[in-house]
Design a protein around this motif. Structure first.
Motif, PDB file in Angstrom:
ATOM      1  N   THR A  25       0.838  -1.198   0.000  1.00 43.67           N
ATOM      2  CA  THR A  25       0.000   0.000   0.000  1.00 43.67           C
ATOM      3  C   THR A  25       0.875   1.250   0.000  1.00 43.67           C
ATOM      4  OG1 THR A  25      -0.152  -0.113   2.425  1.00 43.67           O
ATOM      5  CG2 THR A  25      -1.921  -1.140   1.151  1.00 43.67           C
ATOM      6  N   PRO A  26       0.331   2.368  -0.506  1.00 41.31           N
ATOM      7  CA  PRO A  26       1.156   3.573  -0.664  1.00 41.31           C
ATOM      8  C   PRO A  26       1.663   4.133   0.662  1.00 41.31           C
ATOM      9  CG  PRO A  26      -0.874   3.736  -1.950  1.00 41.31           C
ATOM     10  CD  PRO A  26      -1.017   2.538  -1.064  1.00 41.31           C
ATOM     11  N   ILE A  83       2.530  -5.331   7.505  1.00 39.81           N
ATOM     12  CA  ILE A  83       2.672  -3.902   7.258  1.00 39.81           C
ATOM     13  C   ILE A  83       4.068  -3.413   7.648  1.00 39.81           C
ATOM     14  CG2 ILE A  83       1.797  -3.111   9.504  1.00 39.81           C
ATOM     15  CD1 ILE A  83       0.313  -0.896   7.960  1.00 39.81           C
ATOM     16  N   SER A  84       4.647  -4.001   8.683  1.00 42.77           N
ATOM     17  CA  SER A  84       5.981  -3.586   9.127  1.00 42.77           C
ATOM     18  C   SER A  84       7.056  -4.049   8.146  1.00 42.77           C
ATOM     19  CB  SER A  84       6.262  -4.137  10.526  1.00 42.77           C
ATOM     20  OG  SER A  84       5.325  -3.629  11.451  1.00 42.77           O
ATOM     21  N   ASP A 131      -3.446   2.056   4.239  1.00 37.84           N
ATOM     22  CA  ASP A 131      -4.009   0.713   4.124  1.00 37.84           C
ATOM     23  C   ASP A 131      -5.477   0.731   3.740  1.00 37.84           C
ATOM     24  OD1 ASP A 131      -1.668  -0.686   4.549  1.00 37.84           O
ATOM     25  OD2 ASP A 131      -2.625  -2.081   5.915  1.00 37.84           O
ATOM     26  N   SER A 132      -6.053   1.917   3.636  1.00 36.89           N
ATOM     27  CA  SER A 132      -7.391   2.046   3.058  1.00 36.89           C
ATOM     28  C   SER A 132      -7.399   1.623   1.594  1.00 36.89           C
ATOM     29  CB  SER A 132      -7.872   3.490   3.176  1.00 36.89           C
ATOM     30  OG  SER A 132      -6.952   4.372   2.563  1.00 36.89           O
ATOM     31  N   GLY A 160       0.437  -6.650  15.954  1.00 33.07           N
ATOM     32  CA  GLY A 160       0.952  -7.103  14.663  1.00 33.07           C
ATOM     33  C   GLY A 160       2.080  -6.220  14.159  1.00 33.07           C
ATOM     34  N   VAL A 161       1.914  -4.905  14.305  1.00 32.34           N
ATOM     35  CA  VAL A 161       2.975  -3.968  13.912  1.00 32.34           C
ATOM     36  C   VAL A 161       4.250  -4.278  14.693  1.00 32.34           C
ATOM     37  CG1 VAL A 161       3.686  -1.545  13.929  1.00 32.34           C
ATOM     38  CG2 VAL A 161       1.368  -2.162  13.216  1.00 32.34           C
ATOM     39  N   ALA A 162       4.108  -4.468  16.005  1.00 31.89           N
ATOM     40  CA  ALA A 162       5.262  -4.783  16.845  1.00 31.89           C
ATOM     41  C   ALA A 162       5.912  -6.104  16.440  1.00 31.89           C
ATOM     42  CB  ALA A 162       4.831  -4.849  18.308  1.00 31.89           C
TER      43      ALA A 162
END
Length: 406
Positions: free
Chosen positions: A79-80, A216-217, A101-102, A244-246
């Motif tokens: 995603t951008p 995402i990370s 993430d939209s 999840g990011v962590a």
């Protein structure tokens, strides 16, 4: 083996790749009054991490417990990463980025978790996925299910936004509205799985949801030139997104690709601030959430303990904002960046705006800061009622044009 499980509370390890939801010992202590215990962390085996470390460029598949053998069937990311120049100037933060993430297929971050659970179902030969959702997770799972030929059973609060519910109906899910809260729908979905089988996709209850969200990370790491941002502002409800990011940054660190993780900033509404209370005061009790930002309105955060722990370990903190500030931030994002975000996503930006001076004091005004905008505003246009209106029609005449003052 590619992975095994570890209890996030007692640390017990389970050397299996079989379907598991929670640590049986710790989860037996749960009584509904405090954040649940016993959620599992997926630990990748050393050879998986070592293989990833040798690559010139990594992708989420290098770190997934269940890699995809058909990525084009339902593409996830990249995603951008937007540089919102006008907002950078407005806040005095030249290193600010928005992760959009939209732009995922169903319109929200929840595609990431749903995709990995779908891969789990495929690997285990299961055709049915069951879950509860206020809308986004249900829409995402229903979309993935349609693409991959899976049967989706979705329990939702009857009060969830109609746009999100209609998405799931259109994707072909079996939608079951519940006269109650998200937590009520969650409990019923667990019981349904026990009675009728299938894989339960519920946030944090199924550890693969966190594994999907960590993608995402991995993307950010590559998009930022293999750098680690200084801070990431994350909208928080049940605690699964921020965990999840962590986890993504933690896996990168275990692979030796980075030497630190970013500060994680938990962003919540003052009307749904259970995890902020845990971070600030070690208070893990259930609350009564009333925020307008439905995607982060949670009484009893399913992953609250893990989320609070990850935030503290990162040196991060919590920020709470009012619903009024969240809705105002939606308009700021549209008018200064051209981004239409749903209320839950706007909470992350509202928190940054409120927190900007504290952030500069901690990390400097040139800090690399990422705000996760996790869902599109098209999912909940009612949020703009009373804040934006369609102008009345003018007469079809040149005289009418002369009266316009813009």
């Amino acid at each position: 083996m590619r992975f095994h499980y570890r209890c996030s509370d007692c640390g017990k390890e389970f050397l299996t790749e079989d379907l598991m939801y929670q640590c049986p010992d710790c989860s037996s202590e749960n009584d509904g009054s405090h954040f649940p215990k016993g959620n599992l962390i997926v630990e990748l085996e050393d050879d998986v991490l070592q293989a990833a470390a040798k690559k010139e460029h990594v992708t989420p598949d290098d770190f997934y417990p269940y890699p995809s053998d058909d990525k084009d069937s339902y593409p996830i990311g990249i995603t951008p990463l937007m540089k919102p120049r006008r907002i950078q100037e407005k806040l005095g933060l030249p290193g600010l980025s928005f992760k959009l993430d939209s732009q995922l297929i169903s319109g929200s971050f929840k595609d990431r978790a749903s995709y990995e659970v779908a891969l789990q179902a495929k690997a285990l030969g299961e055709k049915k996925i069951v879950l509860a959702s206020t809308g986004n997770a249900g829409a995402a799972t229903s979309a993935v299910g349609a693409a991959m030929g899976l049967d989706i059973i979705l329990f939702v609060p009857a009060s969830a936004p109609i746009n999100k519910l209609m998405q799931s109906v259109l994707y072909g899910a079996h939608v079951v509205p519940v006269k109650g809260s998200y937590d009520d729908a969650f409990a019923l979905s667990i019981e349904y799985t026990k009675m009728h089988g299938g894989i339960n996709r519920n946030t944090a209850y199924n550890p693969m949801t966190i594994e999907g969200k960590k993608s995402i990370s991995i993307e950010l790491f590559e998009q930022m030139g293999r750098k680690v941002p200084d801070a990431i502002y994350v909208p928080v409800g049940d605690g699964c997104i921020i965990a999840g990011v962590a986890k993504g940054w933690s896996d990168l660190k275990k692979a030796g690709l980075i030497d630190r993780i970013p500060r994680l900033i938990a962003c919540q509404s003052t009307a749904s601030d259970a995890i902020s209370r845990a971070i600030n005061n070690d208070d893990y009790r259930a609350i009564s959430a009333t925020t307008r930002a439905d995607s982060i309105s949670v009484d009893l955060p399913a992953n609250g303990r893990m989320a609070a722990s990850y935030v503290k370990q990162s040196g991060g903190w919590a920020v709470t904002v009012s619903d009024e500030e969240i809705l105002d931030s939606q308009l700021t994002l549209t008018r200064f960046a051209g981004v239409l975000a749903e209320p839950a996503a706007a909470c992350a930006y509202a928190s940054l705006e409120k927190d900007k001076e504290h952030l500069k004091k901690e990390l400097g005004e040139n800090a690399d800061v990422v705000v996760l905008l996790t869902g599109t505003g098209f999912k909940d246009m009612k949020a703009f009622d009373g804040r934006a209106t369609i102008p009345e029609a003018i007469e079809n005449s040149v005289e009418a044009l002369k009266k316009l003052d813009f």
